[in-house]
Design an enzyme around this catalytic site. Structure first.
Site, short mmCIF file in Angstrom:
data_model
loop_
_atom_site.label_atom_id
_atom_site.label_comp_id
_atom_site.label_asym_id
_atom_site.label_seq_id
_atom_site.Cartn_x
_atom_site.Cartn_y
_atom_site.Cartn_z
N ASP A 5 0.83 -1.19 0.00
CA ASP A 5 0.00 0.00 0.00
C ASP A 5 0.87 1.25 0.00
O ASP A 5 1.91 1.31 0.67
CB ASP A 5 -0.93 0.00 1.21
CG ASP A 5 -2.09 0.96 1.03
OD1 ASP A 5 -3.09 0.55 0.45
OD2 ASP A 5 -1.94 2.13 1.46
N THR B 102 -5.22 3.91 -1.80
CA THR B 102 -5.85 5.22 -1.63
C THR B 102 -4.87 6.38 -1.74
O THR B 102 -5.12 7.36 -2.43
CB THR B 102 -6.58 5.28 -0.27
OG1 THR B 102 -7.64 4.31 -0.28
CG2 THR B 102 -7.17 6.66 -0.02
N GLU C 144 -9.41 3.08 -7.36
CA GLU C 144 -10.85 3.15 -7.08
C GLU C 144 -11.42 4.52 -7.44
O GLU C 144 -11.84 5.30 -6.57
CB GLU C 144 -11.11 2.79 -5.62
CG GLU C 144 -10.70 1.35 -5.31
CD GLU C 144 -11.01 0.91 -3.89
OE1 GLU C 144 -11.57 1.72 -3.11
OE2 GLU C 144 -10.69 -0.25 -3.55
N PRO D 158 -18.58 -4.21 -8.55
CA PRO D 158 -19.81 -3.66 -9.14
C PRO D 158 -20.87 -3.31 -8.10
O PRO D 158 -21.25 -4.13 -7.27
CB PRO D 158 -20.29 -4.80 -10.05
CG PRO D 158 -19.06 -5.57 -10.37
CD PRO D 158 -18.20 -5.48 -9.14
N ARG D 159 -21.31 -2.08 -8.14
CA ARG D 159 -22.41 -1.62 -7.30
C ARG D 159 -22.78 -0.22 -7.76
O ARG D 159 -21.93 0.66 -7.85
CB ARG D 159 -22.01 -1.62 -5.81
CG ARG D 159 -23.20 -1.33 -4.88
CD ARG D 159 -22.92 -1.70 -3.43
NE ARG D 159 -21.88 -0.91 -2.83
CZ ARG D 159 -20.81 -1.42 -2.25
NH1 ARG D 159 -20.63 -2.74 -2.25
NH2 ARG D 159 -19.91 -0.65 -1.69
N LEU E 68 -17.17 1.61 -15.11
CA LEU E 68 -16.40 0.61 -15.85
C LEU E 68 -16.82 0.58 -17.31
O LEU E 68 -15.96 0.52 -18.21
CB LEU E 68 -16.60 -0.77 -15.22
CG LEU E 68 -15.90 -1.94 -15.91
CD1 LEU E 68 -14.38 -1.72 -15.94
CD2 LEU E 68 -16.24 -3.27 -15.22
N HIS F 173 -11.44 -4.28 -7.95
CA HIS F 173 -11.12 -4.62 -6.56
C HIS F 173 -12.29 -5.36 -5.93
O HIS F 173 -13.45 -5.08 -6.23
CB HIS F 173 -10.82 -3.37 -5.75
CG HIS F 173 -9.61 -2.61 -6.22
ND1 HIS F 173 -9.17 -1.45 -5.63
CD2 HIS F 173 -8.73 -2.88 -7.23
CE1 HIS F 173 -8.08 -1.02 -6.25
NE2 HIS F 173 -7.80 -1.86 -7.22
N GLU G 19 -6.68 -5.62 -6.62
CA GLU G 19 -6.50 -5.45 -5.17
C GLU G 19 -7.62 -6.22 -4.50
O GLU G 19 -8.79 -6.08 -4.87
CB GLU G 19 -6.57 -3.98 -4.78
CG GLU G 19 -6.41 -3.74 -3.28
CD GLU G 19 -6.70 -2.28 -2.89
OE1 GLU G 19 -6.08 -1.38 -3.48
OE2 GLU G 19 -7.57 -2.08 -2.02
N TYR H 31 -12.79 -4.85 3.67
CA TYR H 31 -12.31 -3.51 3.36
C TYR H 31 -12.25 -2.66 4.62
O TYR H 31 -12.69 -3.08 5.69
CB TYR H 31 -13.16 -2.86 2.27
CG TYR H 31 -14.63 -2.65 2.58
CD1 TYR H 31 -15.08 -1.51 3.23
CD2 TYR H 31 -15.59 -3.59 2.17
CE1 TYR H 31 -16.42 -1.30 3.50
CE2 TYR H 31 -16.94 -3.40 2.43
CZ TYR H 31 -17.35 -2.25 3.09
OH TYR H 31 -18.69 -2.06 3.35
N GLY I 204 -2.89 -1.81 8.25
CA GLY I 204 -4.11 -2.60 8.25
C GLY I 204 -3.95 -3.93 8.95
O GLY I 204 -2.92 -4.23 9.57
#
Length: 540
Positions: free
Chosen positions: A63, A98, A219, A266-267, A274, A291, A338, A343, A384
């Protein structure tokens, strides 16, 4: 014609006309009892491949938060870290996340002579006193990074040649292939990508002859939340096209890899993003990346980490992405650029423990079967709770699982169907050709996991092949052991011999038997060394 034999756990019946290409194991109902969880029979086609993944299928990330203060990049020079990385090759090493979209390359030309890329990897090792100080400071730095993530307030980070030098040295000395993530939030007045900083960085890398590939942005669906900047998919595709043009002007990078757009799973508008990207940018990238995480690290549970229905959500998301890419750019490779369990930096007390291995191994098996070519694990070392290497730079359970996968599993995916006599579906199975660096042609590796508190039984063609078993269990039995940060292989706790030596990962040779035993809460690789799978034979 297919050759086939049927194995019934009490008797063996052969039907053959040449060579073995399909077997079916059928468990007799009489074998189930209260002490055994599931009994599973399998149907396998060994005559053809379902998919062939990239040899670097299991890859890792670092990261960009590790460069939040440049001194922490020196951790990549630690002998232990390089030893652990080298054992996972071949692999990509993606540097991004990020904070890549808040990083600005700020060269300090007067310091160029201080780093000599020609020095041997041994000469570039981190002194022990500095390693200990950096590890202590990094623990405190993680608290700062966590607060930033919670508040979604990110500061612009300046990095110099040192970050690039240390990254390249790490990948060069470990044998990994570096993918560097560029800042996509540097925008012009018309909201197109400002490529000037990336050009300066690329020119520096070319002057040092650093071979690497590139990404642009992390992202992009969250740009608005992170920075108040909205970039639609079509514009992002144009940005990638601009980057590809810039690469084509470089002798060193004109044939280098470019990957993206690294969208979230996907959401809502992420699918639209995309689709827009593929319209204008599909030709610019060598692989389309996205991701995936199963759950939110802040509100998940142990039950989620053992729930087959949670695992199966990957199928729906993957098929959605594959369908979009196939429509826009048939034949384009698709990667998980990733991924991990949860998350938000992972789930504290879960993502770095033994139980996380079930999500990780299932993701590797399912992603390969569905047709993804590369899976990049977040994170090799860094912030993390989902890292492979802990704060003391020691390997965690998922590291050992990844290492065994590398040693035992080849890139060729075979068809397997499992039929359970129970209803819990807590035995998960995948099949590959065995790694040909470790086993002869025709050998296969059965990837297995038992998510249940009871042992399970898998019917196999016992007379066809000897079996080498590699069974991973926690140091403690039962549910308590799922929280362990240690793991046993065939009863022996895995740990490094010293900073440059890994233990022997030896399998146990099983005698001919009518079934394989999977202990409660276990992960296993069973190598059928003489399976003579037609699909796994080298064509001469």
């Amino acid at each position: 014609m297919k050759s086939e034999f049927v194995l019934i756990c009490s008797a063996l019946l052969w039907i053959t006309d040449g060579f073995l290409s399909n077997f079916t194991g059928i468990c007799s109902p009489g074998l189930t009892d209260e002490s055994v969880g599931e009994s599973v029979r399998v149907s396998v086609d060994l005559s053809r491949l379902v998919h062939r993944v990239d040899p670097r299928f299991l890859s890792v990330t670092i990261d960009a938060s590790l460069a939040s203060e440049e001194k922490f990049m020196y951790l990549l020079s630690a002998l232990k870290v390089r030893t652990l990385a080298r054992a996972l090759t071949p692999a990509f090493l993606r540097f991004g996340g990020t904070r890549q979209d808040f990083m600005v390359f700020t060269p300090q030309y007067d310091r160029l002579s201080t780093f000599n890329a020609e020095r041997s990897c041994e000469e570039l090792q981190l002194p022990s006193w500095l390693e200990e100080k950096l590890k202590k400071d990094w623990t405190q730095q993680q608290s700062v990074l966590m607060r930033e993530d919670l508040q979604r307030k990110y500061k612009r980070l300046k990095f110099t040649e040192f970050t690039v030098d240390l990254l390249h040295s790490f990948t060069n000395c470990s044998g990994m292939d570096l993918i560097f993530g560029l800042n996509a939030l540097l925008r012009t007045a018309d909201n197109s990508w400002n490529s000037s900083n990336a050009r300066t960085l690329m020119q520096y890398c070319e002057s040092r002859q650093y071979n690497m590939s590139w990404e642009l942005g992390n992202e992009p669906n969250s740009f608005e939340k992170k920075a108040g900047i909205r970039v639609d998919g079509y514009q992002l595709g144009l940005d990638f096209t601009r980057l590809r043009e810039m690469m084509s002007e470089s002798k060193l990078y004109q044939n280098a890899g470019l990957y993206g757009p690294d969208v979230g799973q996907p959401r809502d508008h992420r699918v639209d993003l995309l689709e827009g990207f593929l319209q204008s940018g599909a030709d610019a990238v060598d692989a389309c990346t996205w991701h995936h995480y199963y759950v939110n690290g802040r509100d998940t549970s142990l039950e989620d980490f053992l729930d087959p229905e949670v695992f199966d959500t990957l199928t729906l998301k993957t098929n959605e992405v594959l369908e979009k890419v196939k429509l826009a750019s048939p034949g384009k490779s698709v990667w998980l650029g990733e991924t991990s369990s949860a998350y938000g930096g992972g789930a504290l007390g879960l993502s770095d423990t033994f139980v996380a291995g079930f999500m990780w191994l299932d993701k590797l098996g399912l992603a390969a079967r569905l047709g993804l070519d590369v899976v990049m694990r977040q994170v090799f070392v860094g912030s993390g709770s989902y890292h492979l290497v802990d704060e003391n730079l020691d390997p965690l359970p998922d590291y050992w699982l990844s290492l065994l996968y590398k040693r035992l599993v080849g890139p060729e995916v075979l068809k397997i169907e499992a039929f359970s006599l129970g209803r819990s579906k807590r035995v998960r199975l995948y099949l590959h050709c065995a790694n040909r660096k470790s086993y002869r042609d025709g050998a296969v590796t059965l990837i297995s996991m038992n998510l249940s508190k009871k042992p399970a039984r898998i019917c196999v063609p016992a007379s066809s092949s000897t079996v080498e078993a590699f069974v991973l269990q926690s140091e403690q039995p039962g549910e308590e052991g799922l929280y362990s940060r240690s793991v046993r292989l065939n009863g022996e706790t895995l740990k490094m011999v010293d900073d440059e030596t890994l233990p022997d990962l030896k399998g146990v040779r099983l005698p001919a038997a009518e079934h394989l035993q999977l202990p409660a809460y276990s992960l296993a690789f069973f190598v059928l060394t003489e399976a003579q799978a037609a699909a796994c034979r080298t064509l001469h």
